[in-house]
Design a protein around this motif. Structure first.
Motif, PDB file in Angstrom:
ATOM      1  N   ILE A   1      20.176  -1.939  23.347  1.00  0.00           N
ATOM      2  CA  ILE A   1      19.075  -1.479  22.490  1.00  0.00           C
ATOM      3  C   ILE A   1      19.452  -1.649  21.015  1.00  0.00           C
ATOM      4  N   GLN A   2      20.730  -1.381  20.721  1.00  0.00           N
ATOM      5  CA  GLN A   2      21.171  -1.454  19.327  1.00  0.00           C
ATOM      6  C   GLN A   2      21.252  -2.892  18.823  1.00  0.00           C
ATOM      7  N   GLN A   3      21.630  -3.793  19.717  1.00  0.00           N
ATOM      8  CA  GLN A   3      21.918  -5.164  19.270  1.00  0.00           C
ATOM      9  C   GLN A   3      20.767  -6.136  19.428  1.00  0.00           C
ATOM     10  N   LYS A   4      19.922  -5.868  20.416  1.00  0.00           N
ATOM     11  CA  LYS A   4      18.875  -6.846  20.694  1.00  0.00           C
ATOM     12  C   LYS A   4      17.526  -6.172  20.541  1.00  0.00           C
ATOM     13  N   LYS A   5      16.670  -6.813  19.749  1.00  0.00           N
ATOM     14  CA  LYS A   5      15.364  -6.218  19.497  1.00  0.00           C
ATOM     15  C   LYS A   5      14.578  -6.118  20.810  1.00  0.00           C
ATOM     16  N   VAL A   6      13.991  -4.952  21.022  1.00  0.00           N
ATOM     17  CA  VAL A   6      13.162  -4.765  22.211  1.00  0.00           C
ATOM     18  C   VAL A   6      11.928  -5.680  22.088  1.00  0.00           C
ATOM     19  N   SER A   7      11.463  -6.224  23.204  1.00  0.00           N
ATOM     20  CA  SER A   7      10.321  -7.141  23.121  1.00  0.00           C
ATOM     21  C   SER A   7       9.040  -6.374  22.798  1.00  0.00           C
ATOM     22  N   LYS A   8       8.096  -7.097  22.228  1.00  0.00           N
ATOM     23  CA  LYS A   8       6.796  -6.495  21.913  1.00  0.00           C
ATOM     24  C   LYS A   8       6.161  -5.897  23.158  1.00  0.00           C
ATOM     25  N   MET A   9       6.275  -6.668  24.250  1.00  0.00           N
ATOM     26  CA  MET A   9       5.631  -6.244  25.493  1.00  0.00           C
ATOM     27  C   MET A   9       6.223  -4.946  26.031  1.00  0.00           C
ATOM     28  N   GLU A  10       7.544  -4.878  25.980  1.00  0.00           N
ATOM     29  CA  GLU A  10       8.203  -3.680  26.508  1.00  0.00           C
ATOM     30  C   GLU A  10       7.849  -2.450  25.666  1.00  0.00           C
ATOM     31  N   LEU A  11       7.774  -2.658  24.355  1.00  0.00           N
ATOM     32  CA  LEU A  11       7.411  -1.546  23.475  1.00  0.00           C
ATOM     33  C   LEU A  11       5.967  -1.116  23.732  1.00  0.00           C
ATOM     34  N   GLN A  12       5.090  -2.123  23.900  1.00  0.00           N
ATOM     35  CA  GLN A  12       3.683  -1.816  24.151  1.00  0.00           C
ATOM     36  C   GLN A  12       3.523  -1.041  25.458  1.00  0.00           C
ATOM     37  N   LYS A  13       4.337  -1.392  26.422  1.00  0.00           N
ATOM     38  CA  LYS A  13       4.271  -0.721  27.727  1.00  0.00           C
ATOM     39  C   LYS A  13       4.531   0.788  27.589  1.00  0.00           C
ATOM     40  N   VAL A  14       5.613   1.137  26.879  1.00  0.00           N
ATOM     41  CA  VAL A  14       5.912   2.574  26.779  1.00  0.00           C
ATOM     42  C   VAL A  14       4.899   3.303  25.889  1.00  0.00           C
ATOM     43  N   LYS A  15       4.347   2.581  24.913  1.00  0.00           N
ATOM     44  CA  LYS A  15       3.295   3.219  24.099  1.00  0.00           C
ATOM     45  C   LYS A  15       2.047   3.497  24.940  1.00  0.00           C
ATOM     46  N   SER A  16       1.655   2.525  25.767  1.00  0.00           N
ATOM     47  CA  SER A  16       0.460   2.724  26.611  1.00  0.00           C
ATOM     48  C   SER A  16       0.612   3.953  27.494  1.00  0.00           C
ATOM     49  N   LYS A  17       1.807   4.126  28.025  1.00  0.00           N
ATOM     50  CA  LYS A  17       2.025   5.280  28.904  1.00  0.00           C
ATOM     51  C   LYS A  17       1.843   6.585  28.148  1.00  0.00           C
ATOM     52  N   ILE A  18       2.299   6.593  26.901  1.00  0.00           N
ATOM     53  CA  ILE A  18       2.169   7.820  26.106  1.00  0.00           C
ATOM     54  C   ILE A  18       0.705   8.109  25.788  1.00  0.00           C
ATOM     55  N   ILE A  19      -0.068   7.063  25.513  1.00  0.00           N
ATOM     56  CA  ILE A  19      -1.491   7.269  25.218  1.00  0.00           C
ATOM     57  C   ILE A  19      -2.194   7.893  26.427  1.00  0.00           C
TER      58      ILE A  19
END
Lengths: 411, 431
Positions: A328-346
């Motif tokens: 997580i620290q070294q490699k940027k998380v992908s847009k898709m993976e970030l969008q996935k966890v945001k959708s769940k929170i919504i």
């Protein structure tokens, strides 16, 4: 979007109303801004013991439970490190009775030696049932003092030790009430089928005349920045090994908080998460593993916990967790993976808006965090988190020297 | 500021009759019932697909649980990872649960994502592959869980109670053992799936932001027959209760600092009216916070953090069960109080005020159960699974207003009869 109105009474009581005509019910929630962090270190477990005593009758109402029952209500309460929260849900037409009930115990609680003794017994049984007579029940009783050396988050809400509860005197209990159960230290929220005008006039009528008691100014010891990893190993009569690792993080109201929360979801929310895919399925080091936030108001914790698979050493398990953290620290998380966890929170936020009781508690909690309008900003804050934020906060907080490790071993 | 007169209790307004919103029923072409309850102030939809394939129908323990658990862990078209990824990326939650009668697949999502999830649900229910690696992972996890549960006095007393009350051959009384988990094969799971996960054993419940489009999607996905034909003759077996003649059992845990107690019995399912009356009796005895057990044993004596009793229907049986955890030194005292509270109900008529308070509490509980489409949906699922009709709660509302103290006393003598009770203690029993 949750619509609400807010006033502050002359005695300092904050009153918030959320009108929802789609239900025949109303929920009344009173949050007292006192938790186990406000306790004396030699008298822990007090805030929670006191919560029990709040149900033991007040000046004009000998039995709280009888009144709740006759007005078709259901009530409960909880205490944590930060707050003590009471709620009752009732048919909306009985709302005034709920005001009468709640205001009487804020105004003048009956505190007797006999009731105090009885609830000490009940709480001791609770201590045994939930913490001592359960496998792994003392996990956090051990982890808190390992992680915190100065801040009162170092003891659990149930208390450091049963003896603290056994020794609670009636004088201690009275002093606690006078210090913390004052209108200016409380937040009253009513949600459901009661209009704001009605809520405010009932609040004025039943709570307006209650005098301020103490003048508590919170001044807690601050935790020094941790400079070296701490480690503790315990052996217990349990079937399997558990690993628990904590990192100190920011306050709940800090902007980084939302990014850290999303990291916990990236790592361990659901079967598509990294922990499940990598640590459980592929490497088979854990039977289950999770990353969570302690969710406290002041500087709290991010923690990883996992049940080790058969014949896996702690060193191996720790190294694998560290590898996930570094990724997580070294490699940027992908847009898709970030969008996935945001959708769940919504979806999660939409779900929590279904219940008037949840809405009442969330409003009170936003207020105690310092700003009730936070209630409608949460989804924006999550949406605003960027791929860079994820990487930045992971680097900032998830450092080895900022961590503590508990190896909980099966005998 | 002057104080209001706090000695004057505000009056409750008289209770209007609760109107129970009922679901609308649609029939898919293959006969599957779809029950829907709309709510227009939410963007969410919640869908439950309930299939009569629970523990009652399994050849040995763990089969029903393992079958349903592996449904989303790999299908003909999609791997477990893809399913998890796709569903999560729509912000949806999928969960599977396994009961005694029904197993369920539940999904909650935003309305606009619903259509895109159907293809996965379709494959999860109809074409799971029961992948060996996933089964192995599940076995390891569940063996660890079993070891953990076996250290909990609550679990030990509970499963032993069901064995005593139903008999060791009854599906409710068969204890799960590590060997059941170890021995299970994907062939057994495939068989269970093929025999029981069929369209004629399926019912669908849907709540929230529903429109016609959703019914069409369900028709398209689940409207033709699926799975089967069954290779097993009798798909709805009945089992005889054969309770143990030993009424008392101690699972000795000398180191336990608390004992867990289970006291109760199983019997044939009564008619609906009798069941309602029993629920009222149970509420008074131990069914809520202000019950007699709770008031006496927690609030007056301080022996426990909580004590409750329940009446429930499992398939064709009724179970009455009292449960509590208590300090080892109080165990015998608590048992004595439990029986003395039974005796009090046999010998003395309940006071009018206590009955009214109970009525009020039950009516309030009903209002809360029916608050919003999502809660209502769960109520109707429960009724359906228990074989109770949709008017259950309106009938209950009538009965609660009519029941008499005499009837409660009669019922207590019949059901809260110490001779019927199985007692199981896990922990320590000091004289």
């Amino acid at each position: 979007m949750i619509k609400y109105e807010r006033i502050v009474l002359k005695n300092g009581l904050k009153v918030i109303s959320h009108y929802d005509p789609s239900t025949p019910l109303a929920a009344i929630n009173i949050l007292y801004n006192v938790g186990s962090k406000d306790e004396n270190q030699d008298k822990t477990g007090f805030a929670h013991l006191f919560e029990h005593l709040m149900f033991e009758g007040s000046e004009n109402i000998p039995s709280y439970d009888d009144v709740v029952q006759e007005m078709s209500g259901e009530n409960n309460a909880f205490t944590n490190t930060d707050i003590t929260n009471y709620y009752v849900s009732i048919p909306a037409q009985n709302i005034e009775k709920a005001f009468w009930l709640e205001s009487d115990r804020m105004n003048s609680l009956t505190i007797s030696e006999e009731k105090c003794k009885l609830q000490r017994h009940v709480v001791i049984e609770e201590f045994k049932q939930r913490y001592l007579n359960q496998p792994y029940g003392d996990l956090w009783l051990l982890m808190r003092p390992l992680t915190y050396k100065a801040h009162p988050y170092q003891w659990a809400t149930i208390g450091k030790d049963i003896s603290h509860i056994e020794n609670a005197s009636i004088e201690d209990v009275r002093a606690f009430y006078d210090k913390f159960y004052s209108p200016d230290n409380a937040i009253l929220v009513v949600s459901g089928n009661v209009k704001p005008d009605m809520v405010f006039s009932l609040a004025e009528k039943w709570f307006g005349s209650i005098a301020r008691k103490g003048n508590y100014v919170r001044n807690l010891p601050t935790e020094a920045v941790q400079k070296k990893q701490r480690k503790q190993i315990v052996k217990r009569d349990v079937p399997h090994n558990i690993l628990l690792k904590t990192y100190h993080i920011c306050r709940n109201s800090h902007p980084d908080y939302y990014a850290i929360d999303l990291i916990s979801d990236i790592l361990s929310s659901g079967n598509s998460s990294r922990f499940h895919q990598q640590l459980v399925k592929k490497q088979r080091l854990f039977t289950e593993a999770s990353a969570l936030l302690s969710g406290e108001i002041e500087e709290g914790l991010f923690y990883v916990s996992g049940l080790l698979a058969e014949n896996v050493t702690f060193d191996k398990a720790l190294a694998a967790v560290q590898q996930q953290i570094e990724k997580i620290q070294q490699k940027k998380v992908s847009k898709m993976e970030l969008q996935k966890v945001k959708s769940k929170i919504i979806t999660y936020l939409a779900k929590s808006n279904l219940s008037i009781l949840n809405k009442a508690m969330d409003l009170a909690y936003a207020e105690v965090l310092g700003d009730v309008s936070l209630i409608n900003k949460r989804s924006e804050f999550y949406q605003a988190v960027t791929q860079e934020d994820i990487q930045r906060v992971a680097q900032k907080y998830f450092q080895e020297k900022n961590s503590s490790v508990l190896e909980y071993c099966a005998k | 500021m002057t104080q209001p007169d706090r000695t004057l209790k505000p009056k409750d307004q008289s209770f209007e009759k609760i109107i129970f919103n009922k679901p609308i029923e649609y029939r898919l072409t293959n006969g599957i019932s779809v029950f829907t309850i709309s709510q227009n102030n939410t963007p969410l939809i919640s869908l439950s697909i309930d299939i009569k394939a629970g523990e009652y129908f399994q050849p040995q323990p763990f089969v029903a649980f393992a079958t349903h658990n592996l449904l989303p862990k790999g299908t003909l078209k999609y791997s477990a990872k893809i399913i998890a990824e796709k569903i999560a990326s729509k912000g949806a939650d999928i969960s599977v649960s396994c009961g005694t009668d029904y197993t369920s697949v539940n999904i909650t999502c935003m309305k606009d994502k619903f259509a895109s999830l159907m293809q996965y649900l379709d494959d999860i229910i109809k074409h799971p592959v029961f992948n060996e690696q996933e089964l192995q992972l599940l076995k390891e996890k569940e063996i660890q869980h079993l070891h953990l549960k076996e250290q909990k006095v609550d679990y030990l007393s509970s499963r032993q109670f069901f064995k005593q009350a139903f008999g060791p051959q009854h599906p409710m009384g068969k204890l799960l053992e590590e060997k059941h988990i170890r021995e299970i094969t994907s062939t057994t799971l495939r068989q269970h799936h093929n025999n029981f996960y069929t369209s004629n054993r399926t019912v669908i419940f849907c709540a929230g932001a529903i429109d016609d489009n959703i019914i069409q999607l369900l028709e398209k996905t689940f409207g033709s027959n699926f799975n089967g034909p069954s290779t097993q003759n009798n798909l709805n077996p009945t089992f005889k209760l054969s309770p143990s003649s030993e009424k008392f059992l101690l699972i000795d845990k000398p180191d336990a600092i608390q004992s867990s107690l289970k006291i109760g019995f199983a019997t044939a399912k009564p008619n609906q009216k009798e069941y309602i009356h029993l629920k009222i009796l149970n509420t008074i005895y131990g069914g809520h916070y202000s019950s007699r057990l709770m008031q006496n044993i927690r609030q007056e004596k301080g022996y426990t953090y909580g004590i409750y009793s329940s009446v429930s229907i499992y398939n064709d049986s009724l179970v009455f069960l009292i449960h509590t955890d208590t300090g080892a030194e109080y165990t015998q005292k608590v048992i004595d109080e439990i029986f003395s509270e039974m005796n009090r109900l046999h010998t003395k008529l309940i006071h009018k005020d206590e009955l009214i308070a109970t009525q009020n509490w039950i009516l309030g509980a009903m209002m809360r159960m029916f608050d919003g489409a999502f809660s209502q949906m769960n109520v109707y699922r429960q009724l359906y699974a228990s074989g109770l009709n949709q008017d259950f709660y309106s009938d209950y509302q009538e009965e609660i207003m009519q029941i008499t103290p005499k009837r409660i006393k009669e019922l207590a003598s019949q059901y809260l009869n110490p001779a019927l009770m199985h007692q199981v203690v896990a922990g320590v029993l000091k004289p």
